[in-house]
Motif scaffolding. Structure first.
Motif, PDB file in Angstrom:
ATOM      1  N   UNK A  49      -1.682 -10.281   4.038  1.00  0.00           N
ATOM      2  CA  UNK A  49      -1.307  -9.089   4.718  1.00  0.00           C
ATOM      3  C   UNK A  49      -0.817  -7.997   4.177  1.00  0.00           C
ATOM      4  N   UNK A  50      -0.913  -6.916   4.751  1.00  0.00           N
ATOM      5  CA  UNK A  50      -0.590  -5.455   4.161  1.00  0.00           C
ATOM      6  C   UNK A  50       0.689  -4.982   4.716  1.00  0.00           C
ATOM      7  N   UNK A  51       1.214  -4.111   3.680  1.00  0.00           N
ATOM      8  CA  UNK A  51       2.770  -3.671   4.069  1.00  0.00           C
ATOM      9  C   UNK A  51       2.479  -2.339   3.569  1.00  0.00           C
ATOM     10  N   UNK A  52       2.449  -1.267   4.348  1.00  0.00           N
ATOM     11  CA  UNK A  52       1.998  -0.026   4.129  1.00  0.00           C
ATOM     12  C   UNK A  52       3.388   0.970   4.114  1.00  0.00           C
ATOM     13  N   UNK A  53       3.421   1.909   3.445  1.00  0.00           N
ATOM     14  CA  UNK A  53       4.222   2.929   3.570  1.00  0.00           C
ATOM     15  C   UNK A  53       3.865   4.375   3.126  1.00  0.00           C
ATOM     16  N   UNK A  54       3.841   5.079   4.015  1.00  0.00           N
ATOM     17  CA  UNK A  54       3.612   6.637   3.998  1.00  0.00           C
ATOM     18  C   UNK A  54       4.407   7.424   3.253  1.00  0.00           C
ATOM     19  N   UNK A  55       3.982   8.757   2.628  1.00  0.00           N
ATOM     20  CA  UNK A  55       5.090   9.517   1.977  1.00  0.00           C
ATOM     21  C   UNK A  55       5.322  10.558   3.082  1.00  0.00           C
ATOM     22  N   UNK A  56       6.168  11.506   2.503  1.00  0.00           N
ATOM     23  CA  UNK A  56       6.330  12.934   3.487  1.00  0.00           C
ATOM     24  C   UNK A  56       5.074  13.838   3.476  1.00  0.00           C
ATOM     25  N   UNK A  57       4.170  13.496   2.214  1.00  0.00           N
ATOM     26  CA  UNK A  57       3.045  14.280   2.172  1.00  0.00           C
ATOM     27  C   UNK A  57       1.849  13.748   3.110  1.00  0.00           C
ATOM     28  N   UNK A  58       1.999  12.665   3.673  1.00  0.00           N
ATOM     29  CA  UNK A  58       0.753  11.944   4.396  1.00  0.00           C
ATOM     30  C   UNK A  58       0.949  12.540   5.892  1.00  0.00           C
ATOM     31  N   UNK A  59      -0.237  13.146   6.170  1.00  0.00           N
ATOM     32  CA  UNK A  59      -0.272  13.828   7.340  1.00  0.00           C
ATOM     33  C   UNK A  59      -0.323  12.623   8.469  1.00  0.00           C
ATOM     34  N   UNK A  60       0.096  13.080   9.842  1.00  0.00           N
ATOM     35  CA  UNK A  60       0.119  11.717  10.603  1.00  0.00           C
ATOM     36  C   UNK A  60      -1.486  11.604  11.029  1.00  0.00           C
ATOM     37  N   UNK A  91       0.975  -1.135   0.050  1.00  0.00           N
ATOM     38  CA  UNK A  91      -0.160  -0.174   0.188  1.00  0.00           C
ATOM     39  C   UNK A  91       0.810   1.158  -0.079  1.00  0.00           C
ATOM     40  N   UNK A  92       0.821   1.959  -1.174  1.00  0.00           N
ATOM     41  CA  UNK A  92       1.533   3.234  -1.179  1.00  0.00           C
ATOM     42  C   UNK A  92       0.888   4.469  -0.899  1.00  0.00           C
ATOM     43  N   UNK A  93       1.147   5.176   0.029  1.00  0.00           N
ATOM     44  CA  UNK A  93       0.005   6.332   0.395  1.00  0.00           C
ATOM     45  C   UNK A  93       1.082   7.567   0.218  1.00  0.00           C
ATOM     46  N   UNK A  94       0.224   8.559  -0.800  1.00  0.00           N
ATOM     47  CA  UNK A  94       0.701   9.990  -0.865  1.00  0.00           C
ATOM     48  C   UNK A  94       0.019  10.843  -0.182  1.00  0.00           C
ATOM     49  N   UNK A  95      -0.481  11.970  -0.358  1.00  0.00           N
ATOM     50  CA  UNK A  95      -0.974  13.196   0.449  1.00  0.00           C
ATOM     51  C   UNK A  95      -1.716  14.253  -0.210  1.00  0.00           C
ATOM     52  N   UNK A  96      -1.713  15.425   0.454  1.00  0.00           N
ATOM     53  CA  UNK A  96      -2.230  16.487  -0.144  1.00  0.00           C
ATOM     54  C   UNK A  96      -1.484  17.148  -1.093  1.00  0.00           C
ATOM     55  N   UNK A  97      -1.898  17.637  -2.199  1.00  0.00           N
ATOM     56  CA  UNK A  97      -1.324  18.161  -3.330  1.00  0.00           C
ATOM     57  C   UNK A  97      -2.136  19.246  -3.773  1.00  0.00           C
ATOM     58  N   UNK A  98      -1.448  20.123  -4.854  1.00  0.00           N
ATOM     59  CA  UNK A  98      -2.393  20.931  -5.546  1.00  0.00           C
ATOM     60  C   UNK A  98      -3.704  20.465  -6.214  1.00  0.00           C
ATOM     61  N   UNK A  99      -3.762  19.239  -6.404  1.00  0.00           N
ATOM     62  CA  UNK A  99      -5.057  18.867  -7.125  1.00  0.00           C
ATOM     63  C   UNK A  99      -5.859  17.861  -6.210  1.00  0.00           C
ATOM     64  N   UNK A 100      -5.065  17.384  -5.219  1.00  0.00           N
ATOM     65  CA  UNK A 100      -5.836  16.205  -4.281  1.00  0.00           C
ATOM     66  C   UNK A 100      -5.835  16.655  -2.878  1.00  0.00           C
ATOM     67  N   UNK A 101      -6.730  16.117  -2.311  1.00  0.00           N
ATOM     68  CA  UNK A 101      -6.678  16.153  -0.607  1.00  0.00           C
ATOM     69  C   UNK A 101      -7.024  14.971   0.005  1.00  0.00           C
ATOM     70  N   UNK A 102      -6.045  14.654   0.852  1.00  0.00           N
ATOM     71  CA  UNK A 102      -6.089  13.092   1.622  1.00  0.00           C
ATOM     72  C   UNK A 102      -6.730  13.578   3.012  1.00  0.00           C
TER      73      UNK A 102
END
Length: 327
Positions: free
Chosen positions: A199-210, A166-177
């Motif tokens: 099982x799930x293996x999840x990574x958050x990005x720098x843009x993923x709010x806590x 699972x690859x998580x992004x975050x908020x950007x100019x076009x999207x809101x997470x």
């Protein structure tokens, strides 16, 4: 220049998403580039590249030194490197040296100042020197995946299979997470884990709010999962290498391109917002069979890796006419 080693600089403002694309193209060209990170001093940086006085000297102290010998090839991305790159080419020309300049993404500047521009086909940029891409340049290669798979296999040895990355992004100019969207996505991932037994293996990005990550993880309590939250080395390439299925949020062209390049089935999870450019990008990926929408269930299909950097590198080699090594 047959038989002569090509000296290449990668220039960016240091943002990872920009630099990775430059490195991906350089590596696909068979080159080992020198990385130069540059940013102008205020107020000139606000006007770059249109105002270029002292382009090599009005840089922040944290910028990389830009000194001869000049490279044969500069691969740059973003606005900040444009003025220094143009100045380097001017200085080199006075010394009888040709510096080739490749720009990644639309420079929002006179396209005729570059030898080649590599830009997504869904951008409005057009011109005879533009090489169009579906996704973005990246560093995903079979060798890099194999090495990451060996290094990270032990971290998820106890998770049940199938393993879902699972690859998580975050908020950007076009999207809101938002937390609400994250909670819904977490619920869908929980349903996938229960029905597949995996099982799930999840990574958050720098843009993923806590708070977004916390909202996503809450529905997964008691289910087999592993999450990288910023501590230690990011297992991103390990996830691409070892997962049987990838779920990626729709906000990042880079992240989606890397997932598709891994040669795994890719499910795209929606966020709030969007743009016509992102909609066209994801629509073409779906139409070509690379991705499907994530609907809370495990799906699998045969997927060959999409090696776009190699295709682009071959075209850049042809246009530059340089005797570059095999990619």
């Amino acid at each position: 220049m047959a038989g002569v080693p090509i000296n290449c600089w990668v220039m960016s403002d240091g943002r990872a998403g920009m630099e990775i694309q430059c490195l991906g193209l350089a590596e696909a060209l068979g080159l080992e580039p020198v990385v130069k990170r540059v940013a102008g001093r205020k107020p000139l940086r606000w006007f770059t590249p249109w105002l270029r006085p002292g382009a090599l000297w009005n840089l922040r102290k944290s910028s990389s030194p830009l000194l001869p010998p000049w490279p044969d090839l500069i691969i740059a991305s973003g606005r900040q490197p444009i003025a220094p790159a143009l100045k380097i080419r001017q200085l080199a020309r006075r010394q009888g040296q040709r510096v080739h300049l490749v720009q990644i993404q639309d420079p929002a500047f006179d396209p005729g100042r570059f030898d080649v521009i590599v830009a997504p086909k869904h951008d409005p940029l057009r011109g005879p020197n533009v090489v169009f891409t579906l996704g973005s340049m990246h560093r995903v290669t079979p060798a890099r995946l194999a090495e990451a798979g060996r290094r990270f296999a032990g971290e998820v040895a106890t998770l049940p299979r199938p393993l879902v990355g699972v690859l998580l992004g975050g908020n950007s100019r076009a999207h809101r997470f938002t937390a609400a969207r994250a909670a819904a996505l977490g619920g869908d991932l929980a349903s996938l884990a229960r029905t597949s037994g995996g099982g799930l293996w999840i990574t958050a990005s720098r843009r993923t709010p806590p708070e977004v990550l916390a909202a996503l993880l809450a529905p997964l309590e008691g289910l087999p999962h592993r999450v990288w939250d910023g501590a230690g080395e990011n297992p991103y390439f390990g996830i691409l290498a070892l997962a049987q299925l990838l779920v990626v949020t729709e906000d990042s062209v880079n992240m989606t391109s890397e997932a598709v390049a891994a040669g795994k089935p890719v499910l795209v999870a929606p966020l709030e917002g969007g743009s016509p450019k992102f909609a066209a990008f994801h629509a073409e990926l779906r139409s070509r069979g690379f991705t499907r929408p994530f609907q809370g269930r495990f799906e699998t299909w045969t997927q060959a890796p999409f090696d776009e950097p190699s295709e682009v590198a071959a075209e850049v080699k042809r246009r530059l006419g340089l005797a570059l090594p095999p990619g």
